[in-house]
Design an enzyme around this catalytic site. Structure first.
Site, PDB file in Angstrom:
ATOM      1  N   GLU A  57       0.788  -1.226   0.000  1.00  0.00           N
ATOM      2  CA  GLU A  57       0.000   0.000   0.000  1.00  0.00           C
ATOM      3  C   GLU A  57       0.823   1.280   0.000  1.00  0.00           C
ATOM      4  O   GLU A  57       0.359   2.314  -0.490  1.00  0.00           O
ATOM      5  CB  GLU A  57      -0.936   0.003   1.223  1.00  0.00           C
ATOM      6  CG  GLU A  57      -1.927  -1.147   1.263  1.00  0.00           C
ATOM      7  CD  GLU A  57      -2.961  -1.071   0.153  1.00  0.00           C
ATOM      8  OE1 GLU A  57      -3.142   0.019  -0.424  1.00  0.00           O
ATOM      9  OE2 GLU A  57      -3.562  -2.111  -0.163  1.00  0.00           O
ATOM     10  N   SER A  78     -58.132 -10.319  -6.339  1.00  0.00           N
ATOM     11  CA  SER A  78     -59.165  -9.272  -6.315  1.00  0.00           C
ATOM     12  C   SER A  78     -58.779  -8.027  -5.522  1.00  0.00           C
ATOM     13  O   SER A  78     -59.538  -7.061  -5.515  1.00  0.00           O
ATOM     14  CB  SER A  78     -60.477  -9.830  -5.769  1.00  0.00           C
ATOM     15  OG  SER A  78     -61.098 -10.618  -6.751  1.00  0.00           O
TER      16      SER A  78
END
Length: 776
Positions: free
Chosen positions: A115, A399
């Protein structure tokens, strides 16, 4: 002559002497221009540096403070309920912090080599690294190992700043660099490394490399070898892709790059690197991961579906929930959530037929769209983020679609009164010989729209949709937050493929007087930099106040009328309205299940304070025994009843009042309503016997806008199919001549081919062979 020649020579000699003694020639014009340009460039450069420095220090002055607590804390996402109580942290892992003396030197070397190679030499910001990163990125020579940010900058980024891409601004970069300089000044290199090793996200809900060592290998960092430590050191760049269990090939490639970087940085020898590279990436990995959970398992089960939807909502908003360090405030009512969980998972309220019988339910506040509770299933075991049936859209709403697609648009666009005459007579879908039946396979002739709704009769609903037109009905649904991938058809008037979340939010618009609020679970997100982002739904008018009130008044009868389909949802003294829905099996499967069996059963109801939608059924509805019996169709109503009873106990109980745009009238000892100025024509709507005879008082009934509904469709196929709901009162009736027809505006017909009309063509066309997918 000699004297003249002599004087001429003398003049020439003098001229030569002058020429030789004149010194250097003047600069050429091109050279002078070059010097000027160079001077301007240098001046601009100096001014640019000064301006940049000034801007840098200007931004630095407003940089957030970085504390030791911020540097040492993890970056997990915390989730809060509506009362501000922490209910979850992302993932199953609680971090195990490791102090610097217990971090192996090999791991430190691996992290630094990967890093930030100049970590021990730079002051938190590394200009050489920045230029090197730029060059490597241009030439493509970094192999993913070179970045411009130092370890210290990465630590600052993870500790105090938002990780959203939209926040990666010049100001943020300047502040990040400034804080990195301060951190490097205030803390030792060992402390900075310690914070970094403990802060980074390592996938699977794991934060920190010590916790990762225990999760992946079942050991502490000190117990790992070079190859394993190199793997962990390389994971923070992309924790998901470098997971050795899920993506071993990518993980090995990354690990080997780390080893090469360590050898290049003289942290290990080339021989050590090659030996470690030869080690299998799966060596030492454990199958059963050790977890130290930070969440109460009981609470996790209760909120699983809600939490899953929260993270889905955060992702849509662009948040990184793994490394963002977010504080997420939700609209969750933990009391309502626990009650709903207890109802569907316990034995004290409802008698469920089996553990495989499933439930999906959503509760919405009608006044703002806040989702206060959600259940994605029952008896799900220890599954985290499992199937969330509350948001699934592959089951027909049956429904419960009628108020949304049929009667709502009829009132809003055609000004139907609640007593509108509608025809319950034989019906064939236009362009086919496919017959539609009611749940009892009987016809009642001409009845009121109110009666058709509370008894959940299919034929009047589809005839009403014909008059409205598919185009207008689709527009009405869009106003309620529903869009579909495929064009809707007449059959969708008795069944939409929508979720309980969508339906609860849509019915909430009936409850609040016609305003639609998009359902929302997240109310506020506080990012790591302390910025608060508030979220709320903006209400949009979806229908008139008259439409909302009249639908509500009719749907009260669904629960309170002796013939209402939702009587099991009745709560004494509570002002409420709602609608049932059951989805029957297709004809080619109907003989494999008992009479009255259905695939799905719904109930969606509401008060002025809450809208609750409940779906019940089986995940594999065509598997043997996975049907909802006629008596079990009431389970959805019972779940609603017990949950709404709890919700009603903590809220006011007030009735709806008619808006000024509605006029009351008395029809058959019943108070009915119409949109003021649109009373319509009142005709004989005396209901016939439910057991056979058809009222033939008139051959057609006129709607409130004077539009006739007639029977004039034609047959185009040789085979006849039927579409109906299962019978609650199993009695037969003599089949009448096919009816139907095209009424209303010219976009209302459904003259599709037999295959289109013979299936439920909706947004998710799952049951293309279904011929019986309607209601109660």
């Amino acid at each position: 002559m000699s004297s003249n020649n002599s004087s001429s020579e003398t003049r020439m000699s003098r001229n030569n002497e002058r020429t030789q003694g004149a010194g250097p020639k003047r600069p050429h014009n091109g050279w002078r221009l070059f010097r000027r340009i160079l001077f301007i460039i240098v001046a601009i450069g100096v001014l640019g540096i000064l301006a940049g420095a000034g801007l840098f220090f200007y931004y630095a002055q407003s940089a957030p403070k970085v504390t030791e607590g911020a540097l040492s804390s993890d970056t997990s996402t915390r989730v809060y309920d509506a009362n501000g109580k922490v209910i979850s942290r992302l993932g199953a892992q609680n971090r195990n912090y490791v102090k610097s003396p217990n971090i192996p030197a090999t791991l430190k070397s691996a992290v630094v080599s990967t890093e930030d190679r100049r970590f021990y030499k730079n002051n938190g910001v590394d200009p050489i690294r920045i230029m090197g990163a730029a060059f490597a990125n241009v030439t493509g020579s970094s192999l993913g190992m070179q970045g411009g940010s130092t370890l210290t900058q990465q630590l600052v980024k993870l500790s105090v700043f938002s990780t959203n891409a939209s926040d990666r601004t010049l100001k943020r970069k300047a502040q990040e660099a400034w804080l990195a300089l301060k951190v490097d000044h205030d803390y030792s290199k060992d402390q900075i490394l310690e914070y970094y090793v403990n802060k980074v996200y390592m996938g699977n809900g794991v934060y920190g490399m010590q916790t990762a060592a225990q999760y992946y290998y079942g050991k502490t960092l000190k117990s790992l070898d070079l190859a394993q430590l190199a793997l962990l050191a390389g994971m923070p760049q992309s924790p998901t892709n470098y997971d050795p269990t899920s993506y071993p090939a990518l993980a090995k490639k990354r690990r080997d790059l780390v080893l090469e970087a360590m050898a290049s940085n003289n942290a290990i020898t080339s021989a050590q690197a090659k030996q470690a590279e030869a080690t299998s990436i799966t060596t030492g990995l454990v199958k059963n991961h050790q977890t130290t959970t930070s969440n109460d398992p009981k609470t996790t089960k209760v909120i699983d579906a809600y939490l899953k939807q929260v993270y889905a909502e955060l992702k849509k908003k662009g948040y990184n929930t793994t490394t963002g360090g977010l504080k997420v405030h939700t609209n969750l009512d933990m009391g309502a959530q626990k009650k709903l969980y207890d109802i569907v998972n316990g034995n004290s309220y409802v008698s469920f037929p089996s553990s495989k019988f499933q439930v999906g339910s959503t509760i919405v506040n009608p006044n703002n769209g806040k989702v206060v509770a959600m259940i994605g299933g029952r008896k799900t075991g220890n599954v985290t983020f499992g199937l969330n049936r509350a948001v699934q859209t592959d089951r027909s709403s049956a429904s419960t679609a009628k108020p949304l697609m049929d009667y709502g648009p009829a009132i809003d666009y055609l000004y139907y009164p609640t007593y509108e005459p509608v025809k319950d007579t034989a019906f064939t879908y236009p362009g086919t010989t496919k017959n539609l039946y009611d749940w009892d396979r009987q016809y009642q002739g001409t009845i009121t729209m109110r009666k058709a709704l509370y008894e959940s009769r299919n034929i009047p609903a589809v005839r009403t949709l014909q008059n409205v037109g598919i185009k207008k009905a689709t527009t009405f649904l869009k106003g309620l937050g529903m869009t579909f991938d495929k064009p809707l058809t007449l059959q969708n008037g008795i069944g939409l493929y929508i979720s309980s979340e969508q339906e609860a939010a849509a019915y909430a618009a009936f409850a609040n007087g016609g305003t639609y609020y998009k359902p929302c679970l997240v109310s506020k997100v506080v990012t790591q930099d302390g910025k608060a982002h508030n979220y709320a739904s903006t209400g949009k008018r979806a229908m008139s106040t008259a439409t909302a009130f009249m639908l509500t008044d009719m749907m009260k009868d669904v629960i309170t009328n002796d013939n209402g389909s939702g009587r099991s949802a009745a709560i004494s003294g509570l002002y409420q309205a709602g609608k049932t829905g059951t989805d029957s099996y297709p004809d080619d499967y109907a003989d494999q299940v008992p009479d009255g069996a259905t695939m799905d059963s719904w109930f969606t109801g509401y008060t002025k304070n809450y809208a609750v939608s409940v779906w019940t059924g089986y995940d594999k509805q065509f598997q043997t025994g996975h049907y909802v019996s006629e008596s079990q169709t009431e389970i959805a109503q019972q779940i609603y009843k017990y949950e709404m009873s709890y919700l009603a106990s903590k809220s006011t109980n007030t009735d709806w009042t008619a808006p000024g745009t509605v006029t009351a009238t008395s029809q058959g000892n019943k108070t009915e309503y119409y949109v003021t100025g649109h009373a319509g024509t009142v005709s004989d709507t005396t209901a016939t016997s439910q057991y056979g005879s058809t009222n033939t008082t008139s051959s057609s009934a006129y709607s409130s806008n004077g539009q006739a509904t007639t029977n004039n469709s034609s047959s185009k196929t040789n085979t006849t199919t039927t579409e109906s709901s299962t019978s609650k009162e199993s009695s037969s009736t003599t089949e009448q001549k096919p009816g139907g027809g095209d009424g209303g505006d010219d976009d209302n017909t459904d003259s599709t081919t037999t295959s289109s009309a013979g299936s439920t063509a909706t947004s998710t066309d799952k049951h293309t062979n279904s011929t019986a997918d309607t209601d109660d």
